[in-house]
Design an enzyme around this catalytic site. Structure first.
Site, PDB file in Angstrom:
ATOM      1  N   GLU A 167      52.616  48.120  39.816  1.00 34.59           N
ATOM      2  CA  GLU A 167      51.401  48.838  39.434  1.00 34.59           C
ATOM      3  C   GLU A 167      51.626  50.329  39.652  1.00 34.59           C
ATOM      4  O   GLU A 167      51.399  50.836  40.769  1.00 34.59           O
ATOM      5  CB  GLU A 167      50.222  48.364  40.285  1.00 34.59           C
ATOM      6  CG  GLU A 167      49.845  46.920  40.058  1.00 34.59           C
ATOM      7  CD  GLU A 167      48.354  46.679  40.279  1.00 34.59           C
ATOM      8  OE1 GLU A 167      47.761  46.019  39.426  1.00 34.59           O
ATOM      9  OE2 GLU A 167      47.788  47.180  41.263  1.00 34.59           O
ATOM     10  N   GLY A 222      43.311  52.340  36.536  1.00 28.96           N
ATOM     11  CA  GLY A 222      41.949  52.808  36.302  1.00 28.96           C
ATOM     12  C   GLY A 222      41.872  54.120  35.543  1.00 28.96           C
ATOM     13  O   GLY A 222      40.815  54.748  35.480  1.00 28.96           O
ATOM     14  N   SER A 254      45.725  49.520  33.739  1.00 33.21           N
ATOM     15  CA  SER A 254      45.056  49.668  32.441  1.00 33.21           C
ATOM     16  C   SER A 254      45.476  48.615  31.421  1.00 33.21           C
ATOM     17  O   SER A 254      45.576  48.894  30.224  1.00 33.21           O
ATOM     18  CB  SER A 254      45.263  51.083  31.889  1.00 33.21           C
ATOM     19  OG  SER A 254      44.722  52.045  32.781  1.00 33.21           O
ATOM     20  N   ASN A 266      41.770  41.337  39.424  1.00 30.58           N
ATOM     21  CA  ASN A 266      41.397  41.955  40.702  1.00 30.58           C
ATOM     22  C   ASN A 266      40.054  42.657  40.486  1.00 30.58           C
ATOM     23  O   ASN A 266      39.992  43.712  39.851  1.00 30.58           O
ATOM     24  CB  ASN A 266      42.490  42.962  41.100  1.00 30.58           C
ATOM     25  CG  ASN A 266      42.130  43.741  42.354  1.00 30.58           C
ATOM     26  OD1 ASN A 266      41.131  43.439  43.011  1.00 30.58           O
ATOM     27  ND2 ASN A 266      42.934  44.732  42.676  1.00 30.58           N
ATOM     28  N   GLU A 306      45.512  50.965  46.322  1.00 32.03           N
ATOM     29  CA  GLU A 306      44.264  51.498  46.887  1.00 32.03           C
ATOM     30  C   GLU A 306      44.200  51.237  48.390  1.00 32.03           C
ATOM     31  O   GLU A 306      43.630  52.029  49.137  1.00 32.03           O
ATOM     32  CB  GLU A 306      43.057  50.894  46.140  1.00 32.03           C
ATOM     33  CG  GLU A 306      42.930  51.510  44.747  1.00 32.03           C
ATOM     34  CD  GLU A 306      42.364  50.590  43.687  1.00 32.03           C
ATOM     35  OE1 GLU A 306      41.765  49.559  44.024  1.00 32.03           O
ATOM     36  OE2 GLU A 306      42.546  50.906  42.485  1.00 32.03           O
ATOM     37  N   LYS A 340      38.240  44.098  42.573  1.00 34.31           N
ATOM     38  CA  LYS A 340      38.056  45.239  43.486  1.00 34.31           C
ATOM     39  C   LYS A 340      36.660  45.173  44.117  1.00 34.31           C
ATOM     40  O   LYS A 340      36.154  44.069  44.338  1.00 34.31           O
ATOM     41  CB  LYS A 340      38.330  46.545  42.744  1.00 34.31           C
ATOM     42  CG  LYS A 340      39.713  46.514  42.060  1.00 34.31           C
ATOM     43  CD  LYS A 340      40.185  47.849  41.590  1.00 34.31           C
ATOM     44  CE  LYS A 340      41.565  47.695  40.942  1.00 34.31           C
ATOM     45  NZ  LYS A 340      42.157  48.949  40.518  1.00 34.31           N
ATOM     46  N   HIS A 387      48.080  46.542  47.795  1.00 37.05           N
ATOM     47  CA  HIS A 387      47.582  47.248  46.606  1.00 37.05           C
ATOM     48  C   HIS A 387      47.591  48.756  46.880  1.00 37.05           C
ATOM     49  O   HIS A 387      47.325  49.191  48.003  1.00 37.05           O
ATOM     50  CB  HIS A 387      46.165  46.766  46.275  1.00 37.05           C
ATOM     51  CG  HIS A 387      45.717  47.235  44.931  1.00 37.05           C
ATOM     52  ND1 HIS A 387      45.227  48.501  44.722  1.00 37.05           N
ATOM     53  CD2 HIS A 387      45.726  46.631  43.726  1.00 37.05           C
ATOM     54  CE1 HIS A 387      44.942  48.642  43.428  1.00 37.05           C
ATOM     55  NE2 HIS A 387      45.241  47.523  42.811  1.00 37.05           N
TER      56      HIS A 387
END
Ligand code: 13P
Length: 275
Positions: free
Chosen positions: A171, A177, A227, A12, A101, A14, A99
């Protein structure tokens, strides 16, 4: 445990990369795996502006291309949105849905995840549905409750027979991140719980006939994301419930991403039915 589940390594990207960089990264991945055997399914998910370049760079190869989001409607006056029809017409095969985010910054909810999931299935896009708890939720002991609710809500009104292509990704938000990896054994446990939630969701105890048990979840791939890097992927993929990786930061260079694909290849090699 089913032996039929695929191993999938998805990147991904992003909101990263411009045209020339995207081309270069996609070509780097394609070239890096071209002579390899026992490969997992590799999916690159660039920003919308790079889909064309990445589709060109991966044409004629086994590498698949996914979008990072999509609207659930086919077309219409929805400024700024991209529809499943447009993705399919462009040659995209996969789409990331829900996701964290998107949930955190763009108002994605369990019910919009469900709408997008239905749209993806309707248009034969492979959905990668993301679920996971925040740090607060984990610290309050709510991990399982949150993940179970996200999984069940995403499946509302979806028939078991339509699940064939679906992929889930666990996730944990606190591991994205941040460099904080969820311990492999714990990630494996939650991935297993996603699968049993799906089985329970489609099992019926109240019908006129005797209770029917579903095993729908047993054949659904569940990836871990948060990560993931070359140094931790082997440990994760050695466990029975983690079928692959959804990789953010470490998918942004071929130097970092290729060893993760190699980690997927090791899993395929050990269990050839997982190719
Ligand atoms: P990182 O690998 O950068 O933690 O991102 C994970 C992720 O969000 C993939 O979708």
């Amino acid at each position: 445990m089913s032996t039929q589940r695929k191993t999938i390594i998805a990147g991904n990207w992003k909101m990263n990369k411009v045209t020339s960089q995207g081309k270069e990264l996609a070509s780097g991945v394609v070239n890096g795996i071209k002579d390899k055997v026992d490969l997992p399914e590799v999916v690159l998910c660039p920003p919308f502006t790079l889909l064309h370049e990445v589709l060109e760079a991966t044409k004629g190869t086994a590498v698949k291309v996914g979008a990072q989001n999509m609207d659930y409607r086919d077309d219409g006056a929805f400024t700024g949105e991209v529809s499943p029809v447009m993705l399919v017409a462009a040659g995209v095969t996969h789409v990331i849905i829900g996701h964290s985010e998107r949930r955190q910054f763009f108002g994605e909810t369990n019910s919009t995840v469900n709408l997008r999931l239905k749209a993806a299935l309707k248009h034969d896009l492979v959905p990668i549905v993301c679920v996971g708890e925040t740090l607060d939720e984990r610290e309050e002991g709510l991990t399982d409750a949150v993940v179970r609710r996200q999984v069940s809500a995403s499946l509302a009104d979806i028939d078991e027979s339509d699940l064939e292509t679906i992929v889930f990704a666990y996730e944990p938000v606190w591991a994205i991140g941040t460099g904080k990896v969820c311990e492999a054994v714990e990630a494996d446990r939650v991935c297993g719980s996603i699968r049993s939630t799906i089985n329970e969701y489609y099992s019926r105890a109240d019908g006129p006939q005797k209770a029917s048990k579903s095993s729908a979840g047993d054949s659904i791939p569940v990836l871990y994301g948060g990560s993931v890097k070359a140094s931790n992927v082997d440990e994760q993929l050695a466990l029975p419930n983690i079928d692959g990786s959804l990789v953010g930061g470490a998918s942004l260079t071929d130097k970092d991403f290729l060893p993760i694909i190699e980690g997927g290849a090791k899993r395929v090699k050990l269990t050839p039915s997982k190719a």
